[in-house]
Design a protein around this motif. Structure first.
Motif, PDB file in Angstrom:
ATOM      1  N   MET A   1       0.844  -1.212   0.000  1.00 48.14           N
ATOM      2  CA  MET A   1       0.000   0.000   0.000  1.00 48.14           C
ATOM      3  C   MET A   1       0.872   1.253   0.000  1.00 48.14           C
ATOM      4  O   MET A   1       1.811   1.373   0.772  1.00 48.14           O
ATOM      5  N   SER A   2       0.519   2.184  -0.860  1.00 52.14           N
ATOM      6  CA  SER A   2       1.275   3.442  -0.905  1.00 52.14           C
ATOM      7  C   SER A   2       0.899   4.317   0.288  1.00 52.14           C
ATOM      8  O   SER A   2      -0.255   4.346   0.722  1.00 52.14           O
ATOM      9  N   SER A   3       1.910   4.992   0.840  1.00 52.81           N
ATOM     10  CA  SER A   3       1.624   5.887   1.978  1.00 52.81           C
ATOM     11  C   SER A   3       1.206   7.274   1.469  1.00 52.81           C
ATOM     12  O   SER A   3       0.975   8.197   2.232  1.00 52.81           O
ATOM     13  N   LEU A   4       1.136   7.395   0.131  1.00 51.71           N
ATOM     14  CA  LEU A   4       0.791   8.683  -0.479  1.00 51.71           C
ATOM     15  C   LEU A   4      -0.711   8.760  -0.747  1.00 51.71           C
ATOM     16  O   LEU A   4      -1.309   7.830  -1.286  1.00 51.71           O
ATOM     17  N   LYS A   5      -1.302   9.864  -0.345  1.00 46.29           N
ATOM     18  CA  LYS A   5      -2.738  10.041  -0.580  1.00 46.29           C
ATOM     19  C   LYS A   5      -2.950  11.402  -1.246  1.00 46.29           C
ATOM     20  O   LYS A   5      -2.446  12.418  -0.759  1.00 46.29           O
ATOM     21  N   VAL A   6      -3.650  11.403  -2.372  1.00 47.51           N
ATOM     22  CA  VAL A   6      -3.938  12.665  -3.063  1.00 47.51           C
ATOM     23  C   VAL A   6      -5.424  12.978  -2.923  1.00 47.51           C
ATOM     24  O   VAL A   6      -6.283  12.191  -3.325  1.00 47.51           O
ATOM     25  N   ARG A   7      -5.703  14.121  -2.310  1.00 54.14           N
ATOM     26  CA  ARG A   7      -7.098  14.534  -2.118  1.00 54.14           C
ATOM     27  C   ARG A   7      -7.364  15.792  -2.938  1.00 54.14           C
ATOM     28  O   ARG A   7      -6.450  16.526  -3.266  1.00 54.14           O
ATOM     29  N   LYS A   8      -8.627  16.012  -3.257  1.00 54.13           N
ATOM     30  CA  LYS A   8      -8.995  17.181  -4.083  1.00 54.13           C
ATOM     31  C   LYS A   8      -9.880  18.134  -3.293  1.00 54.13           C
ATOM     32  O   LYS A   8     -10.900  17.738  -2.729  1.00 54.13           O
ATOM     33  N   PHE A   9      -9.462  19.389  -3.275  1.00 52.18           N
ATOM     34  CA  PHE A   9     -10.254  20.442  -2.642  1.00 52.18           C
ATOM     35  C   PHE A   9     -10.485  21.550  -3.669  1.00 52.18           C
ATOM     36  O   PHE A   9      -9.673  21.737  -4.573  1.00 52.18           O
ATOM     37  N   ALA A  10     -11.584  22.272  -3.519  1.00 46.78           N
ATOM     38  CA  ALA A  10     -11.865  23.357  -4.467  1.00 46.78           C
ATOM     39  C   ALA A  10     -12.297  24.622  -3.741  1.00 46.78           C
ATOM     40  O   ALA A  10     -12.878  24.578  -2.660  1.00 46.78           O
ATOM     41  N   ALA A  11     -11.977  25.754  -4.372  1.00 51.29           N
ATOM     42  CA  ALA A  11     -12.360  27.062  -3.837  1.00 51.29           C
ATOM     43  C   ALA A  11     -13.088  27.831  -4.926  1.00 51.29           C
ATOM     44  O   ALA A  11     -12.659  27.839  -6.075  1.00 51.29           O
ATOM     45  N   ILE A  12     -14.194  28.460  -4.543  1.00 49.52           N
ATOM     46  CA  ILE A  12     -14.904  29.339  -5.477  1.00 49.52           C
ATOM     47  C   ILE A  12     -14.841  30.749  -4.893  1.00 49.52           C
ATOM     48  O   ILE A  12     -15.244  30.976  -3.755  1.00 49.52           O
ATOM     49  N   ASP A  13     -14.286  31.659  -5.692  1.00 46.46           N
ATOM     50  CA  ASP A  13     -14.125  33.045  -5.259  1.00 46.46           C
ATOM     51  C   ASP A  13     -15.044  33.908  -6.129  1.00 46.46           C
ATOM     52  O   ASP A  13     -14.820  34.055  -7.322  1.00 46.46           O
ATOM     53  N   ILE A  14     -16.093  34.443  -5.500  1.00 44.25           N
ATOM     54  CA  ILE A  14     -17.050  35.276  -6.235  1.00 44.25           C
ATOM     55  C   ILE A  14     -16.684  36.729  -5.971  1.00 44.25           C
ATOM     56  O   ILE A  14     -17.053  37.317  -4.951  1.00 44.25           O
ATOM     57  N   GLY A  15     -15.890  37.280  -6.872  1.00 44.53           N
ATOM     58  CA  GLY A  15     -15.371  38.632  -6.692  1.00 44.53           C
ATOM     59  C   GLY A  15     -16.219  39.669  -7.406  1.00 44.53           C
ATOM     60  O   GLY A  15     -17.275  39.366  -7.973  1.00 44.53           O
ATOM     61  N   SER A  16     -15.738  40.903  -7.393  1.00 42.05           N
ATOM     62  CA  SER A  16     -16.472  42.000  -8.024  1.00 42.05           C
ATOM     63  C   SER A  16     -16.187  42.099  -9.511  1.00 42.05           C
ATOM     64  O   SER A  16     -16.946  42.699 -10.257  1.00 42.05           O
ATOM     65  N   ASN A  17     -15.059  41.505  -9.939  1.00 40.31           N
ATOM     66  CA  ASN A  17     -14.678  41.593 -11.354  1.00 40.31           C
ATOM     67  C   ASN A  17     -14.788  40.252 -12.071  1.00 40.31           C
ATOM     68  O   ASN A  17     -14.944  40.213 -13.283  1.00 40.31           O
ATOM     69  N   ALA A  18     -14.706  39.151 -11.332  1.00 39.72           N
ATOM     70  CA  ALA A  18     -14.755  37.828 -11.954  1.00 39.72           C
ATOM     71  C   ALA A  18     -15.094  36.769 -10.910  1.00 39.72           C
ATOM     72  O   ALA A  18     -15.038  37.030  -9.705  1.00 39.72           O
ATOM     73  N   ILE A  19     -15.451  35.584 -11.409  1.00 44.01           N
ATOM     74  CA  ILE A  19     -15.725  34.441 -10.532  1.00 44.01           C
ATOM     75  C   ILE A  19     -14.718  33.352 -10.890  1.00 44.01           C
ATOM     76  O   ILE A  19     -14.502  33.062 -12.059  1.00 44.01           O
ATOM     77  N   ARG A  20     -14.088  32.771  -9.865  1.00 49.18           N
ATOM     78  CA  ARG A  20     -13.044  31.768 -10.128  1.00 49.18           C
ATOM     79  C   ARG A  20     -13.341  30.459  -9.419  1.00 49.18           C
ATOM     80  O   ARG A  20     -13.857  30.447  -8.300  1.00 49.18           O
ATOM     81  N   LEU A  21     -12.946  29.387 -10.093  1.00 45.23           N
ATOM     82  CA  LEU A  21     -12.963  28.057  -9.479  1.00 45.23           C
ATOM     83  C   LEU A  21     -11.524  27.552  -9.503  1.00 45.23           C
ATOM     84  O   LEU A  21     -10.913  27.440 -10.566  1.00 45.23           O
ATOM     85  N   LEU A  22     -10.981  27.272  -8.326  1.00 40.73           N
ATOM     86  CA  LEU A  22      -9.620  26.763  -8.218  1.00 40.73           C
ATOM     87  C   LEU A  22      -9.673  25.375  -7.604  1.00 40.73           C
ATOM     88  O   LEU A  22     -10.278  25.183  -6.550  1.00 40.73           O
TER      89      LEU A  22
END
Length: 298
Positions: A1-22
């Motif tokens: 078993m690999s001791s490495l774990k990759v997880r996914k997180f996301a951020a949504i920034d709703i700004g005054s000039n644009a909306i971003r998904l990271l």
């Protein structure tokens, strides 16, 4: 078993000039420090500030565009296998009379839950980013995050936050002539008052505009911009028409206008603080949201 774990997180920034998904890969490995790696960034040019700061509410057209954006983001997060996300809305949504209503409609139609955050919380989330790695113990910094509706200023002396303040001095506000001289004056007084005992101060800048300016400068990642270069670039941008900034420089239409007031904010702050250098780590609210999300569950 690999001791490495990759997880996914996301951020949504709703700004005054644009909306971003990271989206970020969060790499966990036994005995090693957790690593955060950007995996995708999508930016949608929905300019909410134009509505909010001029008419006082988000227009029907932009509400519709926001709903569609969130539906798309939800699908993208599913495809990426995101386990946790956080969506934050800043000053344009805060100041819109129908802000709460719009947030409820978006949640009902797209399933995306949005948190309205104030300037103080915004500054705190941004400060939880990789700023620590950039800040040297014996140095002082004026950290500036320029947004469409407001700009957050934080003074670090060594690794400690000395003080921070949010000013209603955003790029979308500025291009709509909604910032009086008084606001600039207050900022000047605040900066001068808080840096007067600090020698050797440099600026750390974040936000889409300073990132773009850094890219235009051709400097390597990690190499700061100089006050002299930024001043010359500001004059050059001002000498071109809006159309020329798009056709000659290849700027996005929603970047070609706000980049000038953003440069003006950085130049003014540099002048008043005596800073000669501007570090551009290319971090912002989205990165801070990912860190906040991850450490919240620790």
């Amino acid at each position: 078993m690999s001791s490495l774990k990759v997880r996914k997180f996301a951020a949504i920034d709703i700004g005054s000039n644009a909306i971003r998904l990271l989206t970020h890969n969060v790499i966990e490995e036994k005995g090693k420090i957790t690593r955060f790696r950007k995996s995708a960034l999508i930016r949608v040019p929905v300019r909410l500030g134009e509505d909010s700061f001029t008419v006082g509410e988000i227009s029907e057209n932009n509400v519709e565009r926001m709903v569609n954006t969130m539906k798309a983001f939800k699908l993208l997060m599913n495809v990426h296998g995101v386990e946790k996300y956080m969506a934050c809305a800043t000053s344009a949504m805060r100041e819109a009379n129908n802000g709460i209503e719009v947030i409820e409609k978006i949640e009902k139609e797209s399933g995306v839950k949005i948190e309205l955050i104030d300037g103080k919380r915004e500054a705190a989330i941004i400060a939880s980013t990789d700023l620590k790695q950039l800040i040297q113990k014996d140095q002082s910094y004026l950290y500036i995050d320029v947004g469409g509706g407001s700009t957050e200023f934080t003074i670090f002396s060594g690794e400690k936050i000395k003080t921070s303040k949010s000013f209603k001095l955003g790029t979308v506000r500025l291009i709509n002539n909604l910032v009086g001289e008084g606001t600039w004056k207050k900022l000047e007084e605040w900066i001068k008052e808080n840096v007067k005992d600090i020698p050797k101060l440099s600026i750390i800048g974040s936000g889409g505009n300073i990132n773009k300016l850094h890219k235009m400068s051709g400097r390597k990642e990690g190499e700061p911009l100089s006050y002299v270069w930024l001043n010359a670039q500001f004059r050059f941008l001002e000498s071109l028409s809006y159309d020329e900034r798009i056709s000659e420089l290849g700027l996005n239409p929603d970047r070609a206008d706000v980049i000038i007031p953003a440069a003006r904010i950085f130049l003014s702050a540099a002048k008043w603080s005596g800073a000669k250098k501007i570090h551009v780590p290319k971090i912002g609210l989205s990165d801070g949201i990912i860190k906040t999300l991850y450490y919240m569950e620790k």
